[in-house]
Structures are given as structure tokens and as C-alpha cells.
Write a protein that holds these residues in place. Structure first.
Motif, PDB file in Angstrom:
ATOM      1  N   HIS A 125      60.648  38.520  90.172  1.00 56.04           N
ATOM      2  CA  HIS A 125      59.843  39.738  90.123  1.00 56.04           C
ATOM      3  C   HIS A 125      60.130  40.581  88.872  1.00 56.04           C
ATOM      4  O   HIS A 125      59.373  41.506  88.573  1.00 56.04           O
ATOM      5  N   LYS A 126      61.216  40.288  88.162  1.00 53.62           N
ATOM      6  CA  LYS A 126      61.531  40.934  86.882  1.00 53.62           C
ATOM      7  C   LYS A 126      61.411  42.467  86.962  1.00 53.62           C
ATOM      8  O   LYS A 126      60.720  43.102  86.167  1.00 53.62           O
ATOM      9  N   CYS A 127      62.087  43.039  87.941  1.00 47.78           N
ATOM     10  CA  CYS A 127      62.029  44.487  88.149  1.00 47.78           C
ATOM     11  C   CYS A 127      62.780  45.209  87.028  1.00 47.78           C
ATOM     12  O   CYS A 127      63.946  44.928  86.751  1.00 47.78           O
ATOM     13  N   HIS A 178      65.007  43.526  82.334  1.00 46.52           N
ATOM     14  CA  HIS A 178      64.025  43.056  83.310  1.00 46.52           C
ATOM     15  C   HIS A 178      64.605  41.965  84.204  1.00 46.52           C
ATOM     16  O   HIS A 178      63.866  41.133  84.739  1.00 46.52           O
ATOM     17  N   GLU A 179      65.910  41.977  84.344  1.00 46.30           N
ATOM     18  CA  GLU A 179      66.606  41.029  85.214  1.00 46.30           C
ATOM     19  C   GLU A 179      67.902  41.692  85.643  1.00 46.30           C
ATOM     20  O   GLU A 179      68.106  42.882  85.394  1.00 46.30           O
ATOM     21  N   TYR A 182      75.007  39.255  86.190  1.00 43.63           N
ATOM     22  CA  TYR A 182      76.306  39.850  86.466  1.00 43.63           C
ATOM     23  C   TYR A 182      76.825  40.610  85.245  1.00 43.63           C
ATOM     24  O   TYR A 182      76.942  40.035  84.161  1.00 43.63           O
ATOM     25  N   HIS A 183      77.107  41.922  85.408  1.00 45.02           N
ATOM     26  CA  HIS A 183      77.634  42.755  84.324  1.00 45.02           C
ATOM     27  C   HIS A 183      76.778  42.636  83.068  1.00 45.02           C
ATOM     28  O   HIS A 183      77.311  42.668  81.950  1.00 45.02           O
ATOM     29  N   GLN A 184      75.492  42.516  83.245  1.00 48.20           N
ATOM     30  CA  GLN A 184      74.626  42.143  82.123  1.00 48.20           C
ATOM     31  C   GLN A 184      74.683  43.103  80.942  1.00 48.20           C
ATOM     32  O   GLN A 184      74.827  42.677  79.793  1.00 48.20           O
ATOM     33  N   VAL A 185      74.552  44.392  81.180  1.00 48.83           N
ATOM     34  CA  VAL A 185      74.517  45.348  80.073  1.00 48.83           C
ATOM     35  C   VAL A 185      75.824  45.306  79.276  1.00 48.83           C
ATOM     36  O   VAL A 185      75.815  45.258  78.036  1.00 48.83           O
ATOM     37  N   LYS A 186      76.935  45.301  79.981  1.00 46.02           N
ATOM     38  CA  LYS A 186      78.231  45.257  79.300  1.00 46.02           C
ATOM     39  C   LYS A 186      78.389  43.974  78.499  1.00 46.02           C
ATOM     40  O   LYS A 186      78.891  43.979  77.362  1.00 46.02           O
TER      41      LYS A 186
END
Length: 232
Positions: A125-127, A178-179, A182-186
Motif C-alpha cells: 500500500h506504500k503508505c 513510502h515504506e 526496520y530503522h529505515q530513516v536512521k
């Protein structure tokens, strides 16, 4: 519905516990003390326990301004869980529509509607999720293009989906992803040689954190906010 069943559903307790509450004499039905669990409760009835109205609720949709130092878990041996901040019955039925790390603050959605939360957390759904990020080192000119192209994270086979970066100041940005890896931004900033010092989620889909909520406070979502998750 029987009164004992009503208490079980409204308070999230067992039939044995409901019977004990009734025997205590602290339960009233339409202003009268009732000790029998067999008494029928109608849709117009008012059930009180220790001067607190017991209301059967449908699915719950909550927005919290999560403070730092709390974990998104029912149990943790080291930190307080977010659930200690909730004044809700049957909190064991609640779960998070997108967790936040213990040191991450901001918009946290809590619900007992699995279908609804799936629309937020399912990769298909790429919220959208928008974070305010404070960095250890200044933002570099190439960051925006790198995020737009996608970043290959350590131990991942595919790069991240394109993300939008808005520079606020030398060390502060708004990042929309858009996904929800795990800890994606960091990890994305680490891949660029920088370090996230503070992270605050401001938006999920069309739901924006209520600025009137102090850290640790929460409120019910409006019908419009709830339905917005299905609008995409």
C-alpha cells in the motif's frame, strides 16, 4: 445481553472477575445496585462501576504524541511501554499501526482493527510517512537526489523506494518515505555517512500529528482521519 457478559466485554475481565465485582455492590444498572449477573442490559441502559460509566466500544483508533523513552510493546524489561500512558480498558487488544523506536517521538497510531492497520503497514500500500530529522552533520547537496534515486541499505537486496527530502536548515530536514523498513530513516542517513540525532514522526498518510497533544497525550481519531487510510 447479560450484565456479567457486559462487564466482561466492557472491562476486559473474566466471568469470574465480573461475578466478584457484582458481589462487591459497586456495580449499578440505571442507578440501582445490582449483584446478579443474569440481569439483562439493554442498549439504553447505563452501567456504572465505582462511578465510572462502562461503555461497549467498537473498534478503537487512537493518535498519540509519543514521548522519548517509551517502547512500542506490551512488555519490556528495561523501558516503560507506551501502554502505561493509556487510560483504556482491554489494552491487550490494542496494537500499533507502525511502531516507533524508544528514542523516536511523534505520531503513533494505536488500534484494535487489524484490517485498518494493515493498510498502513503493508508494503504493497506504500503508505506515506513524514519525519522531521535532526542530523549530526550538515545536509549535503547530493542527499535529495540520493533519496529520490533510492538508497541501498546494508543487508538489503533492493534499494529503498524514492523518498522526498525537504531541507529546513543545515542540520534539520523533513523526509517522506513510502515504506517502513526496520530503522529505515536512521539507516538511510547512515548509508550517506551521517547520523540521526533525533527523529520525530509528523504524518502517516493524511493523518497529521495533532499539535495540541503534549508528549504522552492521546485522543481518538476523527471519522475523517480513520477513513483517510482507505482513500489512496
Amino acid at each position: 445481553m447479560r450484565l456479567d457478559k457486559y462487564l466482561c466485554d466492557g472491562l476486559g475481565i473474566t466471568r469470574k472477575q465480573a461475578t466478584k465485582l457484582l458481589k462487591s455492590g459497586d456495580v449499578t444498572l440505571d442507578g440501582a445496585k445490582v449483584k446478579s449477573g443474569a440481569v439483562k442490559v439493554s442498549s439504553q441502559s447505563e452501567v456504572m462501576w465505582e462511578d465510572r460509566a462502562i461503555v461497549l466500544r467498537g473498534p478503537r483508533y487512537l493518535m498519540m504524541n509519543k514521548p522519548t523513552g517509551f517502547v512500542c510493546s506490551h512488555e519490556d524489561g528495561f523501558n516503560h511501554t507506551v501502554f502505561v500512558l493509556l487510560d483504556e480498558v482491554r489494552y491487550d487488544d490494542l496494537h500499533f499501526a507502525g511502531r516507533l523506536d524508544v528514542d523516536t517521538t511523534g505520531l503513533l497510531l494505536i488500534t484494535d482493527d487489524g484490517k485498518w492497520s494493515h493498510r498502513i503497514t503493508s508494503p504493497k500500500h506504500k503508505c506515506d510517512k513524514t519525519y522531521r530529522v535532526w542530523l549530526a552533520d550538515p545536509v549535503q547537496e547530493e542527499y535529495a537526489n540520493a533519496f529520490q534515486q533510492g538508497i541501498l541499505l546494508r543487508n538489503e537486496k533492493e534499494p529503498t523506494l524514492p523518498a522526498e527530502l525537504e531541507i529546513i536548515s543545515d542540520n534539520e530536514v523533513l523526509l517522506t518515505i513510502h515504506e517502513g523498513k526496520y530503522h529505515q530513516v536512521k539507516r538511510m542517513f547512515a548509508a550517506l555517512g551521517n547520523r540521526v540525532e533525533a527523529l520525530h514522526r509528523e504524518r502517516i498518510g493524511q493523518i497529521v500529528l495533532d499539535e495540541t497533544l503534549e508528549p504522552g497525550e492521546y485522543r481518538d481519531l476523527s471519522p475523517q482521519e480513520i477513513e483517510s487510510i482507505f482513500s489512496k
